[in-house]
Every structure is written in structure tokens, then in C-alpha cells.
Design a protein around this motif. Structure first.
Motif, PDB file in Angstrom:
ATOM      1  N   GLN A 106     -52.855  55.020 -10.016  1.00  0.00           N
ATOM      2  CA  GLN A 106     -52.110  54.484  -8.881  1.00  0.00           C
ATOM      3  C   GLN A 106     -51.225  55.575  -8.285  1.00  0.00           C
ATOM      4  OE1 GLN A 106     -50.748  51.291 -11.538  1.00  0.00           O
ATOM      5  NE2 GLN A 106     -51.255  49.848  -9.903  1.00  0.00           N
ATOM      6  N   PHE A 107     -50.990  55.468  -6.992  1.00  0.00           N
ATOM      7  CA  PHE A 107     -50.291  56.533  -6.264  1.00  0.00           C
ATOM      8  C   PHE A 107     -48.961  56.896  -6.910  1.00  0.00           C
ATOM      9  CE2 PHE A 107     -47.322  57.920  -2.960  1.00  0.00           C
ATOM     10  CZ  PHE A 107     -47.995  59.030  -2.472  1.00  0.00           C
ATOM     11  N   TYR A 108     -48.180  55.881  -7.309  1.00  0.00           N
ATOM     12  CA  TYR A 108     -46.843  56.151  -7.832  1.00  0.00           C
ATOM     13  C   TYR A 108     -46.863  56.756  -9.240  1.00  0.00           C
ATOM     14  CZ  TYR A 108     -47.254  51.797 -10.537  1.00  0.00           C
ATOM     15  OH  TYR A 108     -47.667  50.815 -11.415  1.00  0.00           O
ATOM     16  N   LYS A 109     -48.051  56.815  -9.870  1.00  0.00           N
ATOM     17  CA  LYS A 109     -48.161  57.403 -11.201  1.00  0.00           C
ATOM     18  C   LYS A 109     -48.682  58.843 -11.180  1.00  0.00           C
ATOM     19  CE  LYS A 109     -48.831  53.091 -13.783  1.00  0.00           C
ATOM     20  NZ  LYS A 109     -49.733  52.339 -14.703  1.00  0.00           N
ATOM     21  N   ILE A 110     -48.968  59.374 -10.001  1.00  0.00           N
ATOM     22  CA  ILE A 110     -49.472  60.748  -9.911  1.00  0.00           C
ATOM     23  C   ILE A 110     -48.465  61.718 -10.525  1.00  0.00           C
ATOM     24  CG2 ILE A 110     -50.097  62.616  -8.319  1.00  0.00           C
ATOM     25  CD1 ILE A 110     -51.154  60.478  -6.403  1.00  0.00           C
ATOM     26  N   GLY A 111     -48.946  62.602 -11.374  1.00  0.00           N
ATOM     27  CA  GLY A 111     -48.067  63.544 -12.077  1.00  0.00           C
ATOM     28  C   GLY A 111     -47.686  63.082 -13.466  1.00  0.00           C
ATOM     29  N   THR A 112     -48.086  61.872 -13.839  1.00  0.00           N
ATOM     30  CA  THR A 112     -47.757  61.341 -15.158  1.00  0.00           C
ATOM     31  C   THR A 112     -48.712  61.889 -16.217  1.00  0.00           C
ATOM     32  OG1 THR A 112     -46.881  59.295 -14.217  1.00  0.00           O
ATOM     33  CG2 THR A 112     -47.533  59.234 -16.538  1.00  0.00           C
ATOM     34  N   LEU A 113     -48.153  62.245 -17.362  1.00  0.00           N
ATOM     35  CA  LEU A 113     -48.941  62.608 -18.530  1.00  0.00           C
ATOM     36  C   LEU A 113     -48.972  61.405 -19.462  1.00  0.00           C
ATOM     37  CD1 LEU A 113     -47.491  66.162 -19.306  1.00  0.00           C
ATOM     38  CD2 LEU A 113     -49.462  65.566 -17.896  1.00  0.00           C
ATOM     39  N   GLN A 114     -50.155  61.080 -19.948  1.00  0.00           N
ATOM     40  CA  GLN A 114     -50.310  59.942 -20.853  1.00  0.00           C
ATOM     41  C   GLN A 114     -50.844  60.426 -22.197  1.00  0.00           C
ATOM     42  OE1 GLN A 114     -53.020  57.386 -18.695  1.00  0.00           O
ATOM     43  NE2 GLN A 114     -51.356  56.399 -17.569  1.00  0.00           N
ATOM     44  N   LEU A 115     -50.174  60.058 -23.264  1.00  0.00           N
ATOM     45  CA  LEU A 115     -50.674  60.280 -24.615  1.00  0.00           C
ATOM     46  C   LEU A 115     -51.172  58.928 -25.117  1.00  0.00           C
ATOM     47  CD1 LEU A 115     -50.910  62.307 -27.076  1.00  0.00           C
ATOM     48  CD2 LEU A 115     -48.806  61.235 -27.901  1.00  0.00           C
ATOM     49  N   VAL A 116     -52.465  58.846 -25.392  1.00  0.00           N
ATOM     50  CA  VAL A 116     -53.070  57.571 -25.768  1.00  0.00           C
ATOM     51  C   VAL A 116     -53.638  57.687 -27.178  1.00  0.00           C
ATOM     52  CG1 VAL A 116     -54.671  55.758 -25.084  1.00  0.00           C
ATOM     53  CG2 VAL A 116     -53.685  57.260 -23.339  1.00  0.00           C
ATOM     54  N   GLU A 117     -53.192  56.819 -28.064  1.00  0.00           N
ATOM     55  CA  GLU A 117     -53.558  56.907 -29.474  1.00  0.00           C
ATOM     56  C   GLU A 117     -54.901  56.228 -29.751  1.00  0.00           C
ATOM     57  OE1 GLU A 117     -50.369  55.757 -32.077  1.00  0.00           O
ATOM     58  OE2 GLU A 117     -48.866  56.815 -30.889  1.00  0.00           O
ATOM     59  N   GLU A 118     -55.911  56.697 -29.059  1.00  0.00           N
ATOM     60  CA  GLU A 118     -57.276  56.217 -29.253  1.00  0.00           C
ATOM     61  C   GLU A 118     -58.218  57.230 -28.608  1.00  0.00           C
ATOM     62  OE1 GLU A 118     -57.796  53.199 -25.486  1.00  0.00           O
ATOM     63  OE2 GLU A 118     -56.792  52.432 -27.274  1.00  0.00           O
ATOM     64  N   PRO A 119     -59.520  57.124 -28.869  1.00  0.00           N
ATOM     65  CA  PRO A 119     -60.459  58.080 -28.278  1.00  0.00           C
ATOM     66  C   PRO A 119     -60.448  58.043 -26.752  1.00  0.00           C
ATOM     67  CG  PRO A 119     -61.494  56.913 -30.099  1.00  0.00           C
ATOM     68  CD  PRO A 119     -60.196  56.215 -29.831  1.00  0.00           C
ATOM     69  N   LEU A 120     -60.725  59.191 -26.160  1.00  0.00           N
ATOM     70  CA  LEU A 120     -60.873  59.301 -24.710  1.00  0.00           C
ATOM     71  C   LEU A 120     -62.212  58.717 -24.279  1.00  0.00           C
ATOM     72  CD1 LEU A 120     -60.044  60.632 -21.918  1.00  0.00           C
ATOM     73  CD2 LEU A 120     -61.371  62.611 -22.675  1.00  0.00           C
ATOM     74  N   GLN A 121     -62.208  57.986 -23.172  1.00  0.00           N
ATOM     75  CA  GLN A 121     -63.443  57.508 -22.548  1.00  0.00           C
ATOM     76  C   GLN A 121     -63.650  58.325 -21.272  1.00  0.00           C
ATOM     77  OE1 GLN A 121     -65.488  55.276 -23.824  1.00  0.00           O
ATOM     78  NE2 GLN A 121     -64.230  54.653 -25.543  1.00  0.00           N
ATOM     79  N   PRO A 122     -64.321  59.467 -21.353  1.00  0.00           N
ATOM     80  CA  PRO A 122     -64.426  60.349 -20.188  1.00  0.00           C
ATOM     81  C   PRO A 122     -65.316  59.777 -19.092  1.00  0.00           C
ATOM     82  CG  PRO A 122     -65.823  61.149 -21.964  1.00  0.00           C
ATOM     83  CD  PRO A 122     -65.045  59.994 -22.519  1.00  0.00           C
TER      84      PRO A 122
END
Length: 201
Positions: A106-122
Motif C-alpha cells: 500500500q502507498f503509505y507503507k512504501i519504505g517499510t522493512l518487514q521481518l517475517v518469521e516464516e518462509p518467503l513466498q517469492p
């Protein structure tokens, strides 16, 4: 579980690196770290992973406990992903695997870094069916999700992506520095056993 900070927040690097290290410590039976940086050098937006991989290679290349896959020179993308993952599984069966990728949001989240404790779904933003990667992953939201996602990736600011890649690289270098002593402790009994056997004692 997901954690997030804007990349311009001065607390983002220490905050996310600390969470990454704590996640590793929940199951500290790994003997090495593998960092897989997903993306291509053909689009500015999708170059976040390879930029991170290239930065990490400059800092960590040749380290016995850390292995980097996915750089600007040798990117890991949809066309070679299955082969790369098969090779990693064969060579690094006890590795703690961290994935890195760009994503749209979403536009307002641009620039956010997310650490997600599960496998990446590329490839989710581009409707690609690719295998899950890693024990944990970091995503950088580089632009707005919409109907023309390929065009969005192509026209994302390269300067912005480079700045974000620098922060992610600092996170991963700091976490690696914190985790490596734990890996060395896990490896030590194996090394001592090898020395014992080779000496004939």
C-alpha cells in the motif's frame, strides 16, 4: 509473526537485527548461515535483493559460516530459483536460511522493512508460483501495488532502492556477527571429534 520499521527510522537496523538474532536463538542447532537475496538486475525495483547480496558479499565473502546467494552479478530469480535451492539444500543441509526480497504494498507503507518469521513466498506480487524460501525473511516495500506491477518495478527510483539495500545489509551484517559465535560453538564439538579421529586417539 511480522515486525516492521521504516528504513529511514534510525532504530530500524538495531531493532530488526536484534529480532532476527532472537529468532535464530529459538532453535540454535544450525551450523551456518545462508542468505538468499531474490531479484533481478533488469528492473530498479526488483534489484533490492541483488543489491543487498552484493553489499553483503563485500563484507562477508569467504566467511566459513556465512554464504550469500543472489548478487547483481549472479542474481537468483524465477528462472534459476529451483536449481539454486536444490544446490543450497545439498550443500548446506544444516543452515539457518534468511531470504531477502522486494515487494509491493500500500502507498503509505512504501519504505517499510518487514521481518517475517516464516518462509518467503517469492513472486506473489507478479502472480508467480515459486517455492517458499528460508526460515525467516526480510522484505522491503519499494512501491505501490497496482494493476501494472511490472511497470511499477521498472520505474521505481534506483537511489531509493540503494538506500534501502544499505539498511538491510547493516541489519544482516549485525545479525550475522551476533549469530556466528553461536554457530562456532555448535561446530566446535564436530571439529574436536574430527581432530580426535585424525590423530588416532
Amino acid at each position: 509473526m511480522m515486525h516492521h520499521k521504516h528504513y529511514l527510522d534510525k532504530k530500524s537496523a538495531p531493532y530488526i537485527s536484534d529480532l532476527l538474532t532472537k529468532h535464530f536463538l529459538k532453535n540454535p542447532n544450525f551450523t551456518e548461515i545462508v542468505i538468499i537475496c531474490i531479484g533481478t538486475n533488469r528492473y530498479n525495483g526488483d534489484s533490492l535483493g541483488p543489491l543487498v547480496g552484493s553489499r553483503l558479499s563485500e563484507r562477508l565473502d569467504g566467511h566459513p559460516f556465512v554464504h550469500i546467494y543472489g548478487t547483481l552479478a549472479k542474481p537468483v530469480h524465477a528462472l534459476n530459483m529451483h536449481k539454486t535451492l536444490a544446490s543450497i539444500t545439498s550443500k548446506h543441509s544444516r543452515a539457518y536460511v534468511i531470504a531477502v526480497d522486494a515487494c509491493l504494498g500500500q502507498f503509505y507503507k512504501i519504505g517499510t522493512l518487514q521481518l517475517v518469521e516464516e518462509p518467503l513466498q517469492p513472486g506473489v506480487s507478479l502472480n508467480k508460483q515459486l517455492p517458499p524460501i528460508g526460515h525467516i525473511h526480510i522484505k522491503g516495500i519499494i512501491n505501490n501495488h497496482g494493476q501494472l506491477n511490472h511497470k511499477v518495478l521498472e520505474h521505481t527510483s534506483l537511489t531509493f532502492v540503494q538506500e534501502m539495500s544499505a539498511v538491510i545489509s547493516r541489519i544482516l551484517v549485525k545479525s550475522s556477527q551476533d549469530i556466528i559465535p553461536k554457530l562456532a560453538q555448535e561446530q566446535q564439538p564436530i571439529d574436536q571429534l574430527s581432530d580426535h579421529l585424525s590423530s588416532g586417539r
